[in-house]
Write an enzyme that holds these catalytic residues in place. Structure first.
Site, PDB file in Angstrom:
ATOM      1  N   SER A 151       0.830  -1.284   0.142  1.00  0.00           N
ATOM      2  CA  SER A 151       0.140  -0.025   0.070  1.00  0.00           C
ATOM      3  C   SER A 151       1.010   1.043   0.161  1.00  0.00           C
ATOM      4  O   SER A 151       2.142   1.405   0.743  1.00  0.00           O
ATOM      5  CB  SER A 151      -0.763   0.103   1.226  1.00  0.00           C
ATOM      6  OG  SER A 151      -1.486   1.053   1.340  1.00  0.00           O
ATOM      7  N   TYR A 202      -1.626  -0.853  10.549  1.00  0.00           N
ATOM      8  CA  TYR A 202      -1.720  -1.346   9.005  1.00  0.00           C
ATOM      9  C   TYR A 202      -0.513  -0.672   8.261  1.00  0.00           C
ATOM     10  O   TYR A 202       0.158  -1.368   7.627  1.00  0.00           O
ATOM     11  CB  TYR A 202      -3.039  -0.570   8.694  1.00  0.00           C
ATOM     12  CG  TYR A 202      -3.346  -0.755   6.909  1.00  0.00           C
ATOM     13  CD1 TYR A 202      -3.669  -2.075   6.780  1.00  0.00           C
ATOM     14  CD2 TYR A 202      -3.205   0.161   6.297  1.00  0.00           C
ATOM     15  CE1 TYR A 202      -3.912  -2.278   5.304  1.00  0.00           C
ATOM     16  CE2 TYR A 202      -3.275  -0.197   4.876  1.00  0.00           C
ATOM     17  CZ  TYR A 202      -3.711  -1.114   4.256  1.00  0.00           C
ATOM     18  OH  TYR A 202      -3.860  -1.626   3.082  1.00  0.00           O
TER      19      TYR A 202
HETATM   20  N1  LIG Z   1      -8.852  -1.169  -0.968  1.00  0.00           N
HETATM   21  C1  LIG Z   1      -7.988  -0.238  -0.758  1.00  0.00           C
HETATM   22  O1  LIG Z   1      -7.841   1.031  -0.970  1.00  0.00           O
HETATM   23  C2  LIG Z   1      -6.397  -0.855  -0.956  1.00  0.00           C
HETATM   24  C3  LIG Z   1      -5.388  -0.146  -0.725  1.00  0.00           C
HETATM   25  C4  LIG Z   1      -4.005  -0.321  -0.929  1.00  0.00           C
HETATM   26  C5  LIG Z   1      -4.028  -1.710  -0.515  1.00  0.00           C
HETATM   27  N2  LIG Z   1      -4.887  -2.632  -0.182  1.00  0.00           N
HETATM   28  C6  LIG Z   1      -4.876  -3.923   0.147  1.00  0.00           C
HETATM   29  O2  LIG Z   1      -5.308  -4.860  -1.095  1.00  0.00           O
HETATM   30  C7  LIG Z   1      -5.795  -5.982  -0.375  1.00  0.00           C
HETATM   31  C8  LIG Z   1      -7.029  -6.214  -0.742  1.00  0.00           C
HETATM   32  O3  LIG Z   1      -7.813  -5.294  -0.125  1.00  0.00           O
HETATM   33  P1  LIG Z   1      -9.530  -5.145  -0.578  1.00  0.00           P
HETATM   34  O4  LIG Z   1      -9.653  -3.562  -0.463  1.00  0.00           O
HETATM   35  O5  LIG Z   1      -9.618  -5.665  -1.876  1.00  0.00           O
HETATM   36  O6  LIG Z   1     -10.157  -5.823   0.575  1.00  0.00           O
HETATM   37  P2  LIG Z   1     -11.386  -6.775   0.692  1.00  0.00           P
HETATM   38  O7  LIG Z   1     -12.321  -6.632  -0.509  1.00  0.00           O
HETATM   39  O8  LIG Z   1     -12.137  -6.669   1.962  1.00  0.00           O
HETATM   40  O9  LIG Z   1     -10.550  -8.162   0.523  1.00  0.00           O
HETATM   41  C9  LIG Z   1      -9.841  -8.641   1.510  1.00  0.00           C
HETATM   42  C10 LIG Z   1      -9.701 -10.406   1.226  1.00  0.00           C
HETATM   43  O10 LIG Z   1      -8.710 -10.722   1.941  1.00  0.00           O
HETATM   44  C11 LIG Z   1      -9.537 -11.986   2.602  1.00  0.00           C
HETATM   45  N3  LIG Z   1      -8.884 -12.192   3.869  1.00  0.00           N
HETATM   46  C12 LIG Z   1      -8.831 -11.342   4.827  1.00  0.00           C
HETATM   47  N4  LIG Z   1      -8.144 -12.104   5.948  1.00  0.00           N
HETATM   48  C13 LIG Z   1      -7.574 -13.007   5.320  1.00  0.00           C
HETATM   49  C14 LIG Z   1      -7.036 -14.083   6.149  1.00  0.00           C
HETATM   50  N5  LIG Z   1      -6.573 -14.168   7.464  1.00  0.00           N
HETATM   51  N6  LIG Z   1      -6.733 -15.232   5.236  1.00  0.00           N
HETATM   52  C15 LIG Z   1      -7.250 -15.375   3.982  1.00  0.00           C
HETATM   53  N7  LIG Z   1      -7.947 -14.394   3.501  1.00  0.00           N
HETATM   54  C16 LIG Z   1      -8.214 -13.183   4.102  1.00  0.00           C
HETATM   55  C17 LIG Z   1     -10.818 -11.552   2.665  1.00  0.00           C
HETATM   56  O11 LIG Z   1     -11.900 -12.478   2.894  1.00  0.00           O
HETATM   57  P3  LIG Z   1     -12.450 -13.033   4.189  1.00  0.00           P
HETATM   58  O12 LIG Z   1     -12.645 -11.631   5.105  1.00  0.00           O
HETATM   59  O13 LIG Z   1     -13.662 -13.646   3.971  1.00  0.00           O
HETATM   60  O14 LIG Z   1     -11.472 -14.099   4.760  1.00  0.00           O
HETATM   61  C18 LIG Z   1     -11.048 -11.032   1.228  1.00  0.00           C
HETATM   62  O15 LIG Z   1     -11.167 -11.838   0.080  1.00  0.00           O
HETATM   63  C19 LIG Z   1      -5.300  -5.822   1.341  1.00  0.00           C
HETATM   64  O16 LIG Z   1      -4.030  -6.443   1.405  1.00  0.00           O
HETATM   65  C20 LIG Z   1      -5.275  -4.419   1.374  1.00  0.00           C
HETATM   66  O17 LIG Z   1      -4.462  -4.033   2.427  1.00  0.00           O
HETATM   67  C21 LIG Z   1      -6.352  -2.151  -0.457  1.00  0.00           C
END
Ligand SMILES: NC(=O)c1ccc[n+]([C@@H]2O[C@H](COP(=O)([O-])OP(=O)(O)OC[C@H]3O[C@@H](n4cnc5c(N)ncnc54)[C@H](OP(=O)(O)O)[C@@H]3O)[C@@H](O)[C@H]2O)c1
Length: 245
Positions: free
Chosen positions: A140, A153
């Site tokens: 991130s 985070y």
């Molecule tokens: N959205 C943003 O603005 C943003 C920006 C920078 C970086 N990111 C990064 O991108 C990644 C995905 O984020 P997103 O926004 O797409 O979030 P999201 O839609 O909430 O997806 C998160 C995914 O991770 C899974 N997950 C969470 N804890 C887990 C665990 N312990 N073991 C296996 N799976 C797990 C969730 O499924 P379950 O909860 O059902 O397990 C879900 O499939 C993250 O690493 C986040 O830090 C996001």
């Protein structure tokens, strides 16, 4: 005919991980999808892709992380790409030091840092046999700038980026290791949360490209990294220039 490449994408039932899994599948790879809780959603997405398989596993648990990698290799006989996308956070203003309890640290570092490590360690022997092994970590902009949903985070994402550099050294030449570092991206994680809505307003007003990222932006960057054969240990920002302001 060359054998189809196999990609394992953690946290791919939703958001960025789901977009990456879909994009890699469209590129002709066999894909293993994963989440810890949302199994039905993960299975549905896997069923909708050409040749994909869903495995429920919490990557913060070492036995489940090992089982996830073994399940991928058992299913498809090889592993070429690991995308560490699973992540978690808790929204805590950075000035609210008291709210950051040891439990908050343990959960966020447990998934984001230790989970990423456990998956990489379990996958490395298989990726090394691929001939073009790749690990792509989704970090991130919060890993390099004093921003993000909470201090734990942001620290976890900085740790992932340094893990990327260290593992690139340790695992070359067989495996390339890179990070893709998005800024605010519209996903279920960020869509309805007041903290992220406020960040979105700032992004639209004050960053060079004046728009919030999409899951497709990040998926395209992962694909680009997989194609960049001479890049390892790099952190690729996908942030519309947010790191510049
Ligand atoms: N959205 C943003 O603005 C943003 C920006 C920078 C970086 N990111 C990064 O991108 C990644 C995905 O984020 P997103 O926004 O797409 O979030 P999201 O839609 O909430 O997806 C998160 C995914 O991770 C899974 N997950 C969470 N804890 C887990 C665990 N312990 N073991 C296996 N799976 C797990 C969730 O499924 P379950 O909860 O059902 O397990 C879900 O499939 C993250 O690493 C986040 O830090 C996001």
């Amino acid at each position: 005919m060359t054998e189809q490449r196999v990609a394992l994408v953690t946290g791919s039932s939703s958001g960025i991980g789901a977009a990456i899994a879909s994009r890699l599948s469209a590129e002709g790879m066999r894909v293993v999808l994963n989440s810890a809780r949302s199994a039905e959603q993960g299975r549905e997405l896997a069923d909708s892709l050409a040749d994909a398989h869903y495995v429920q596993a919490d990557i913060s648990d070492v036995d489940q992380a090992n089982r996830l990698v073994e399940a991928a290799v058992e299913r498809y006989g090889r592993l070429d790409v690991l995308v560490n996308c699973a992540g978690t956070t808790k929204v805590i203003p950075h000035s609210d030091i008291a709210a950051v309890t040891p439990e908050v640290w343990q959960r966020i570092l447990g998934v984001n840092v230790i989970g990423t490590w456990q998956m990489s360690a379990a996958a490395a022997p298989h990726l090394a046999k691929s001939g073009a092994g790749n690990i792509v970590n989704i970090s991130s902009v919060a890993g390099s700038r004093p921003v993000g949903s909470s201090i734990p985070y942001a620290v976890s994402k900085a740790a992932i980026d340094h893990m990327t550099r260290l593992l690139a050294n340790a695992l070359g030449p067989d495996i390339r290791v890179n990070s893709v570092a998005p800024a605010l991206t519209e996903t279920p994680w960020t869509r309805d949360d007041p903290f992220f809505r406020a960040v979105a307003d700032k992004v639209r007003q004050g960053t060079p490209l004046r728009r919030v990222g999409t899951d497709t932006d990040v998926a395209e960057a992962v694909l680009a990294v997989l194609r960049m054969d001479h890049m390892t240990g790099a952190v690729l920002p996908v942030d519309g220039g947010a790191r510049l302001v």
